[in-house]
Motif scaffolding. Structure first.
Motif, PDB file in Angstrom:
ATOM      1  N   SER A  60       0.820  -1.203   0.000  1.00 30.95           N
ATOM      2  CA  SER A  60       0.000   0.000   0.000  1.00 30.95           C
ATOM      3  C   SER A  60       0.859   1.260   0.000  1.00 30.95           C
ATOM      4  O   SER A  60       1.663   1.451  -0.895  1.00 30.95           O
ATOM      5  N   SER A  61       0.740   2.108   1.019  1.00 33.64           N
ATOM      6  CA  SER A  61       1.374   3.433   0.983  1.00 33.64           C
ATOM      7  C   SER A  61       2.831   3.451   1.411  1.00 33.64           C
ATOM      8  O   SER A  61       3.569   4.373   1.064  1.00 33.64           O
ATOM      9  N   ARG A 104       3.195  16.135   7.632  1.00 29.30           N
ATOM     10  CA  ARG A 104       2.069  15.258   7.281  1.00 29.30           C
ATOM     11  C   ARG A 104       1.453  15.646   5.934  1.00 29.30           C
ATOM     12  O   ARG A 104       1.130  14.771   5.115  1.00 29.30           O
ATOM     13  N   GLN A 105       1.305  16.940   5.697  1.00 29.25           N
ATOM     14  CA  GLN A 105       0.683  17.390   4.462  1.00 29.25           C
ATOM     15  C   GLN A 105       1.496  16.979   3.241  1.00 29.25           C
ATOM     16  O   GLN A 105       0.951  16.493   2.242  1.00 29.25           O
ATOM     17  N   THR A 106       2.813  17.133   3.316  1.00 34.83           N
ATOM     18  CA  THR A 106       3.683  16.748   2.200  1.00 34.83           C
ATOM     19  C   THR A 106       3.638  15.248   1.967  1.00 34.83           C
ATOM     20  O   THR A 106       3.598  14.780   0.822  1.00 34.83           O
ATOM     21  N   MET A 107       3.640  14.497   3.053  1.00 32.46           N
ATOM     22  CA  MET A 107       3.600  13.044   2.938  1.00 32.46           C
ATOM     23  C   MET A 107       2.305  12.586   2.266  1.00 32.46           C
ATOM     24  O   MET A 107       2.317  11.741   1.359  1.00 32.46           O
ATOM     25  N   GLU A 108       1.164  13.143   2.689  1.00 36.24           N
ATOM     26  CA  GLU A 108      -0.121  12.747   2.115  1.00 36.24           C
ATOM     27  C   GLU A 108      -0.185  13.110   0.629  1.00 36.24           C
ATOM     28  O   GLU A 108      -0.707  12.339  -0.185  1.00 36.24           O
ATOM     29  N   ALA A 109       0.348  14.268   0.277  1.00 42.42           N
ATOM     30  CA  ALA A 109       0.347  14.670  -1.131  1.00 42.42           C
ATOM     31  C   ALA A 109       1.207  13.735  -1.965  1.00 42.42           C
ATOM     32  O   ALA A 109       0.860  13.396  -3.110  1.00 42.42           O
ATOM     33  N   THR A 110       2.320  13.300  -1.408  1.00 42.75           N
ATOM     34  CA  THR A 110       3.207  12.375  -2.116  1.00 42.75           C
ATOM     35  C   THR A 110       2.534  11.028  -2.319  1.00 42.75           C
ATOM     36  O   THR A 110       2.602  10.429  -3.404  1.00 42.75           O
ATOM     37  N   ILE A 111       1.873  10.531  -1.285  1.00 46.87           N
ATOM     38  CA  ILE A 111       1.164   9.251  -1.402  1.00 46.87           C
ATOM     39  C   ILE A 111       0.084   9.346  -2.466  1.00 46.87           C
ATOM     40  O   ILE A 111      -0.103   8.427  -3.272  1.00 46.87           O
ATOM     41  N   ALA A 112      -0.618  10.469  -2.491  1.00 50.67           N
ATOM     42  CA  ALA A 112      -1.684  10.657  -3.477  1.00 50.67           C
ATOM     43  C   ALA A 112      -1.143  10.684  -4.905  1.00 50.67           C
ATOM     44  O   ALA A 112      -1.851  10.339  -5.854  1.00 50.67           O
TER      45      ALA A 112
END
Length: 426
Positions: free
Chosen positions: A311-312, A367-375
Motif C-alpha cells: 500500500s502506501s 504530514r501534508q507533504t507526505m499525504e500529497a506524495t502518497i496521493a
C-alpha cells in the motif's frame, strides 16, 4: 522474505491451554491462513480493536498505559505480579470455568458464579460484587477488562477463546511471568535509544517510544507459525512512500502461477509487471509458458498504488532476514483475533502516523507533504535524517502496575510451557 524458524503447525487456535489434567481440549480456531498475495485481492474497511477499556468493576488501574515494556518500572511491576500470583497459587489457584453455556450480559447460570470467583481472584472483579449466578453489568465490565489484559476483543462475551484463556491455570501463568521477567529485565538494562520502535511479536503490537513514554501504539500483523518474524535489533534508515512490491518466489510459485493459469489477465488487473532478473528488461506475460513453473525465474514487480501489497509505505532497516515493516491494503486483517498472518514482515495499522513520527527530524516531510506524495502514486524513497532504533522482541507477559497483568499466547512456543502454545491439543 526469508523464513525464520519453523514449525509443523500450520494453523492454531487461541490459548488452547489447560485448566486441569483431564480437561477436554478446547477446539482450535477455524480461521483461514491467508497468503500475502491475498492482500492484493481485497482491501476491507479499516477497523480497530478496543484496547483502551477502563474497567468499572474494580478499583485496579486502567488496562491502557503509556508505560513502555522495556522499562525498569515494568520490571518492578512484573516482580509484584509474580508475588501476587505466587500467593494465588499458594492458596489453590482459581477455579475452572465451565464451558457448557455461552455466558454474556443477562445470562443467569451457576457457571457465572464460578466465573465470578475466577475474576475476583485475578483482580478483575471487586469482591463486593459477590458470587451470584447473574451475569450483570459488573461481570460484563470485569470480563471486558480480562479480555483486554489478554489481547482479546473486549466484547464481554465468553466465547471459546476467552474461556480458554481464563482456564489456563494460575501456576502456568506464574511460570509465564517468571520467564518473561528475565526478558524484560534484559531489555530494560540495555540502551534502547531516546526514541525507538519496539515490535512485540506475541502481542502483535508496536510501541513508538520517546522520553520514556509510549508516544504511539500500533496494532500489527506478524509472521505465521511457519514463517516467523525474527527477533532483531536494527535502525530504521528509510521510509519509502508508494513502494514497489516484488513478489517472493514462494508466492510466485504457489499463488501467482496458478492464478495466471485460471485468468491470463490477472497480472494486468493487479498492476504486476514481469522483468528479466539478469537484464532488467520487461517481459510480456504472453511470452511465458504458464503451464510450467518457468515464470519463477522472472521478477514479479507490482506498481505503486492502492492495491499494492505494501500500500502506501515500506519501512526499511538492515537485517539478515530480509524483513521490513509496511502498510497493507487489507486493513480488515487488523480486526482478526489471531494476527499471525504474514511471511515474516510486520504490517502496521495507521502506519502514516508512524511515518510522521519517524520523519520528524527529516526536513521537508510534514504530514501534508507526505499525504500529497502518497496521493501522487510516485515511488519516493526518503532517507531518515536521524535513523531510529528498532527492536523486535518476544514478551508474552508483563505488567503495567496496579494489578494490571498482560498475558498473551506463546505463539512461537518460546516460553517452555506447552499449555501456553497454540495447537498443543489439536
Amino acid at each position: 522474505m526469508k523464513k525464520f524458524g519453523s514449525s509443523a503447525l500450520d494453523r492454531r487456535a487461541f490459548l488452547t491451554g489447560v485448566a486441569t489434567a483431564g480437561m477436554a481440549a478446547v477446539a482450535s480456531s477455524a480461521f483461514a491462513q491467508q497468503s500475502d498475495i491475498g492482500d492484493i485481492l481485497s482491501a476491507p474497511k479499516r477497523g480497530n480493536w478496543d484496547d483502551q477499556f477502563d474497567a468499572r468493576s474494580t478499583s485496579r488501574g486502567k488496562v491502557a498505559s503509556f508505560q513502555p515494556i522495556a522499562s525498569p518500572e515494568t520490571v518492578s511491576f512484573i516482580e509484584n505480579a509474580i508475588n501476587t500470583y505466587s500467593q494465588i497459587v499458594g492458596n489453590g489457584g482459581w477455579p475452572t470455568v465451565p464451558g457448557n453455556v455461552k455466558m454474556q450480559l443477562g445470562v443467569v447460570d451457576p457457571a457465572v458464579s464460578v466465573m465470578r470467583k475466577r475474576l475476583i481472584i485475578a483482580g478483575d472483579l471487586s469482591q463486593s460484587a459477590g458470587v451470584s449466578n447473574s451475569f450483570d453489568t459488573y461481570v460484563d465490565a470485569a470480563v471486558k477488562r480480562f479480555q483486554s489484559r489478554h489481547g482479546l476483543p473486549a466484547d464481554g462475551v465468553m466465547g471459546q477463546y476467552s474461556l480458554a484463556a481464563m482456564n489456563v491455570t494460575a501456576d502456568v501463568r506464574l511460570g509465564q511471568l517468571q520467564t518473561n521477567l528475565e526478558r524484560v529485565r534484559k531489555l530494560a538494562s540495555e540502551d534502547q535509544g531516546a526514541r525507538y520502535v519496539m515490535v512485540n511479536i506475541p502481542a502483535a503490537q508496536i510501541e513508538a517510544v520517546e522520553a520514556g513514554r509510549v508516544a504511539q501504539r500500533h496494532t500489527a500483523i506478524v509472521g505465521k507459525i511457519d514463517r516467523q518474524t525474527p527477533i532483531l535489533d536494527s535502525r530504521i534508515h528509510e521510509v519509502i512512500l508508494n513502494p514497489y512490491w516484488t513478489a517472493p518466489k514462494s508466492i510466485i510459485q504457489k499463488d501467482i502461477i496458478p492464478l495466471m493459469r485460471k485468468d491470463p489477465t490477472y497480472l494486468e488487473k493487479n498492476k504486476i509487471r514481469l522483468f528479466d532478473e539478469r537484464t532488467r528488461e520487461e517481459v510480456s506475460p504472453e511470452s511465458v509458458d504458464w503451464s510450467t513453473d518457468d515464470a519463477v525465474k522472472l521478477m514479479f514487480r507490482q506498481d505503486p498504488g492502492k492495491i499494492n501489497a505494501m500500500s502506501s509505505t515500506k519501512i526499511n532497516f538492515a537485517n539478515p532476514y530480509a524483513v521490513y515493516m509496511h502498510d497493507t491494503p487489507s486493513q480488515g486483517l487488523f480486526n482478526k483475533l489471531m494476527r499471525f498472518d504474514s511471511s515474516g514482515c510486520v504490517r502496521i495499522q495507521n502506519v502514516r502516523d508512524l511515518n510522521v513520527w519517524l520523519l520528524r527530524d527529516t526536513p521537508g516531510w510534514d504530514r501534508q507533504t507526505m499525504e500529497a506524495t502518497i496521493a501522487s502514486r510516485v515511488n519516493t524513497p526518503i532517507a531518515v535524517t536521524n535513523p531510529v532504533p528498532v527492536h523486535f522482541v518476544y514478551v508474552s507477559a508483563w505488567s503495567t502496575g496496579d494489578g494490571v497483568v498482560h498475558l498473551r499466547d506463546d505463539i512461537y512456543e518460546m516460553d517452555g510451557q506447552k499449555a501456553l502454545s497454540i495447537g498443543t491439543n489439536t
